[in-house]
Design a protein around this motif. Sequence first.
Motif, mmCIF file in Angstrom:
data_model
loop_
_atom_site.group_PDB
_atom_site.id
_atom_site.type_symbol
_atom_site.label_atom_id
_atom_site.label_comp_id
_atom_site.label_asym_id
_atom_site.label_seq_id
_atom_site.Cartn_x
_atom_site.Cartn_y
_atom_site.Cartn_z
ATOM 1 N N TYR A 152 0.817 -0.997 0.028
ATOM 2 C CA TYR A 152 0.092 -0.099 -0.104
ATOM 3 C C TYR A 152 0.894 1.255 0.066
ATOM 4 O O TYR A 152 1.445 1.549 1.018
ATOM 5 C CB TYR A 152 -0.688 -0.086 1.203
ATOM 6 N N PHE A 153 0.874 1.848 -1.134
ATOM 7 C CA PHE A 153 1.932 2.880 -1.226
ATOM 8 C C PHE A 153 1.365 4.224 -2.086
ATOM 9 O O PHE A 153 1.821 5.356 -1.902
ATOM 10 C CB PHE A 153 3.315 2.586 -2.082
ATOM 11 N N GLU A 201 0.172 1.024 6.267
ATOM 12 C CA GLU A 201 0.813 2.432 6.011
ATOM 13 C C GLU A 201 1.036 2.746 4.709
ATOM 14 O O GLU A 201 1.866 1.710 4.090
ATOM 15 C CB GLU A 201 1.626 2.797 7.159
ATOM 16 N N PRO A 202 1.041 3.849 4.131
ATOM 17 C CA PRO A 202 1.641 3.928 2.736
ATOM 18 C C PRO A 202 3.063 4.549 2.843
ATOM 19 O O PRO A 202 3.463 5.492 2.450
ATOM 20 C CB PRO A 202 0.808 5.185 2.089
ATOM 21 N N LYS A 203 4.008 3.542 3.100
ATOM 22 C CA LYS A 203 5.421 3.655 3.261
ATOM 23 C C LYS A 203 5.989 3.383 1.723
ATOM 24 O O LYS A 203 5.233 2.909 0.968
ATOM 25 C CB LYS A 203 5.899 2.740 4.298
ATOM 26 N N LYS A 204 7.306 3.824 1.759
ATOM 27 C CA LYS A 204 8.171 3.549 0.624
ATOM 28 C C LYS A 204 8.198 1.933 0.300
ATOM 29 O O LYS A 204 8.151 1.109 1.360
ATOM 30 C CB LYS A 204 9.526 3.768 0.772
ATOM 31 N N LEU A 205 7.698 1.566 -0.910
ATOM 32 C CA LEU A 205 7.817 0.202 -1.521
ATOM 33 C C LEU A 205 8.617 -0.653 -1.112
ATOM 34 O O LEU A 205 8.732 -1.840 -0.809
ATOM 35 C CB LEU A 205 7.470 -0.006 -3.012
ATOM 36 N N SER A 206 10.093 -0.040 -1.134
ATOM 37 C CA SER A 206 11.277 -1.033 -0.579
ATOM 38 C C SER A 206 11.086 -1.384 0.968
ATOM 39 O O SER A 206 11.430 -2.500 1.351
ATOM 40 C CB SER A 206 12.680 -0.267 -0.661
ATOM 41 N N GLN A 207 10.503 -0.434 1.488
ATOM 42 C CA GLN A 207 10.294 -0.859 3.182
ATOM 43 C C GLN A 207 9.245 -2.006 3.377
ATOM 44 O O GLN A 207 9.694 -2.697 4.069
ATOM 45 C CB GLN A 207 9.977 0.464 4.029
ATOM 46 N N GLN A 208 8.173 -1.718 2.507
ATOM 47 C CA GLN A 208 7.076 -2.696 2.367
ATOM 48 C C GLN A 208 7.646 -4.341 2.264
ATOM 49 O O GLN A 208 7.277 -5.139 2.569
ATOM 50 C CB GLN A 208 5.860 -2.198 1.803
ATOM 51 N N LEU A 209 8.625 -3.996 1.028
ATOM 52 C CA LEU A 209 8.874 -5.332 0.462
ATOM 53 C C LEU A 209 9.894 -6.072 1.420
ATOM 54 O O LEU A 209 10.043 -7.110 1.686
ATOM 55 C CB LEU A 209 9.553 -5.454 -0.855
ATOM 56 N N LYS A 210 10.874 -5.121 2.242
ATOM 57 C CA LYS A 210 11.822 -5.691 3.092
ATOM 58 C C LYS A 210 10.763 -6.419 4.298
ATOM 59 O O LYS A 210 11.056 -7.350 4.722
ATOM 60 C CB LYS A 210 12.601 -4.670 3.887
ATOM 61 N N PHE A 263 6.174 -14.018 3.348
ATOM 62 C CA PHE A 263 4.879 -14.100 2.240
ATOM 63 C C PHE A 263 5.714 -14.692 1.057
ATOM 64 O O PHE A 263 6.714 -14.531 0.570
ATOM 65 C CB PHE A 263 4.527 -12.657 1.870
ATOM 66 N N ARG A 264 4.773 -15.413 0.209
ATOM 67 C CA ARG A 264 5.177 -16.093 -0.754
ATOM 68 C C ARG A 264 5.069 -15.031 -1.974
ATOM 69 O O ARG A 264 6.241 -15.004 -2.844
ATOM 70 C CB ARG A 264 4.317 -17.455 -1.117
ATOM 71 N N LEU A 265 4.032 -14.145 -2.030
ATOM 72 C CA LEU A 265 3.830 -13.441 -3.194
ATOM 73 C C LEU A 265 3.599 -12.076 -2.535
ATOM 74 O O LEU A 265 3.080 -11.676 -1.603
ATOM 75 C CB LEU A 265 2.418 -14.084 -3.853
ATOM 76 N N ALA A 266 3.954 -11.017 -3.558
ATOM 77 C CA ALA A 266 3.450 -9.747 -3.239
ATOM 78 C C ALA A 266 2.914 -9.061 -4.433
ATOM 79 O O ALA A 266 3.032 -9.038 -5.583
ATOM 80 C CB ALA A 266 4.746 -8.930 -2.723
ATOM 81 N N VAL A 267 1.599 -8.440 -3.943
ATOM 82 C CA VAL A 267 0.641 -7.819 -5.024
ATOM 83 C C VAL A 267 1.192 -6.279 -5.214
ATOM 84 O O VAL A 267 1.001 -5.521 -4.104
ATOM 85 C CB VAL A 267 -0.658 -7.824 -5.041
ATOM 86 N N ILE A 268 1.606 -5.738 -6.120
ATOM 87 C CA ILE A 268 2.015 -4.361 -6.116
ATOM 88 C C ILE A 268 1.184 -3.448 -7.218
ATOM 89 O O ILE A 268 1.307 -3.960 -8.531
ATOM 90 C CB ILE A 268 3.556 -4.168 -6.672
ATOM 91 N N ALA A 269 0.620 -2.480 -6.848
ATOM 92 C CA ALA A 269 -0.170 -1.622 -7.703
ATOM 93 C C ALA A 269 -0.264 -0.177 -7.057
ATOM 94 O O ALA A 269 -0.635 0.082 -5.971
ATOM 95 C CB ALA A 269 -1.578 -2.267 -7.949
ATOM 96 N N GLY A 270 -0.016 0.751 -8.001
ATOM 97 C CA GLY A 270 -0.154 2.266 -7.723
ATOM 98 C C GLY A 270 -1.259 2.770 -8.592
ATOM 99 O O GLY A 270 -2.013 1.839 -9.414
ATOM 100 N N SER A 271 -1.299 4.059 -8.631
ATOM 101 C CA SER A 271 -2.466 4.743 -9.526
ATOM 102 C C SER A 271 -2.286 4.223 -10.924
ATOM 103 O O SER A 271 -3.394 4.014 -11.652
ATOM 104 C CB SER A 271 -2.148 6.091 -9.175
ATOM 105 N N GLU A 272 -0.983 4.249 -11.761
ATOM 106 C CA GLU A 272 -1.056 3.797 -12.931
ATOM 107 C C GLU A 272 -1.560 2.366 -13.186
ATOM 108 O O GLU A 272 -2.330 2.083 -14.123
ATOM 109 C CB GLU A 272 0.351 4.079 -13.339
ATOM 110 N N GLU A 273 -1.152 1.492 -12.380
ATOM 111 C CA GLU A 273 -1.566 0.424 -12.543
ATOM 112 C C GLU A 273 -3.091 0.077 -12.354
ATOM 113 O O GLU A 273 -3.994 -0.608 -13.478
ATOM 114 C CB GLU A 273 -0.928 -0.805 -11.398
ATOM 115 N N PHE A 274 -3.689 0.641 -11.377
ATOM 116 C CA PHE A 274 -5.187 0.299 -11.201
ATOM 117 C C PHE A 274 -5.895 1.408 -12.280
ATOM 118 O O PHE A 274 -7.024 0.782 -12.746
ATOM 119 C CB PHE A 274 -5.608 1.373 -9.676
ATOM 120 N N ALA A 275 -5.241 2.216 -12.876
ATOM 121 C CA ALA A 275 -5.845 3.130 -14.046
ATOM 122 C C ALA A 275 -5.927 2.165 -15.241
ATOM 123 O O ALA A 275 -6.941 2.146 -16.094
ATOM 124 C CB ALA A 275 -5.201 4.158 -14.422
#
Length: 454
Positions: free
Chosen positions: A355-356, A383-392, A399-411
């Motif tokens: 969630y970023f 919390e909408p922290k930096k993606l690198s922090q969340q992936l760490k 976790f086995r999988l991470a779903v990553i999406a921002g405004s461009e992906e959702f659009a």
Amino acid sequence: MSGSERIQPRTLKGFRDYLPEVMMPREHLMEIARQVYRRYGFSPIDTPALEYLEILAGKGGEETDKQLYRFQDHGGRWVGLRFDLTVPLARFVAQHAAQLPVPFKRYHIGPVWRGENTQRGRYREFVQCDFDIIGTRSAVADIETLQVVYDLMLALGFQQFTIRVNHRGILSGLLERLGLADRQTAVLRALDKLDKIGPGRVAEEITQAAGASAEQVQQILALGEMTGSNEGILNQAEALVVGSSAGQEAVARLREVLAGLEAAGVPGERVRLHLALARGLDYYTGMVFETLLDQLPEIGSVCSGGRYDNLAGLYTSQDWPGVGGSLGLDRLLAAMEALDRLQKVGTPAPVFIAYFDPQRLADYLRLAASLRRAGLGVELYPEPKKLSQQLKYADRRGFRLAVIAGSEEFAASVCQLKDLCRQSQQTVPLEPDAHSLIQTIRQILSESPPTNPT
């Protein structure tokens, strides 16, 4: 609060905390045990951790009485923490006899307490996973008990293990022939320590506690030195108990049990007779067994038990013979840790949603809800922290999988699906119901994760 007023965070000796990476495989092992027990028709029960002291005291033997946690409650009653699940079962069947079918097959998974010396895999609070057949003396029940142990060990992922089996009647028959029948309890308690303290000290204990001669002690210890095939050992045992009906019946019962296991497909190399096996608890009367891991025998038995035909008679005049076994969960976990067989995972949810983009919180919540409705375990980062922090964080939690999406992906109605084990990534469409994403996640989760080279 000043530093001098703070309470030091610590656990009692012999007790431990379980972090998620240990508690999760612990719960997984419990579920495996439940599945195996239910496959044989065992039903779950539960009993209180506290019992009246008279229920527990004197039922396991002198050593167990020393280890019993006992105290007076607020009503001035003497009570004790259960030291196993078998004695409470005997009280349970005596108390609820009218409501129970015969035979009664139960399993019980719960903590027990013993104030014993701690060592690797042995704690003062530990979980037992018990199963028992009550109300029959049939050899079929003995056979099925060992079948359950065999299937349980396979289900837990072990191929190399040995189920040691004996019958208390053989020991009784030998002691009868040696003129030591009235000192059986002292001999059995000493013999039970053979693997722990060695034959020399056991010989001393038998001599002191039972007043046995050197020749008598030598014949008793010879039980542990018998080698060869199971049938060969039985032939030797038969010669030892000539003239003792109890001993001859025990040999015949063991022959019947071994033949039944062979008919049921249990490999002979997994079940070995060990005539010095006594089991320390006083209530055993017939077949006894213990299970050793071939790769780590020094940790002791991980699943043990036997037949106890007189225990319930302490509480009722009704005949309730029983036989069963107990998986020592925490000892098994210690063994698996030592053998590097525990997969360290810190979360039960395999999917992490980063969630970023704070402007898209509703989209993240809808996506997480869609995946959960499909039966997938999902954690949304709060919390909408930096993606690198969340992936760490996701990597640390396992976790086995991470779903990553921002405004461009959702659009664009897409997301990035990152496989955190393989460090690979793919673009997946995001339909309103997330159907493609769900199918892709299921496909990846159905595959075994890569293992690190050792």
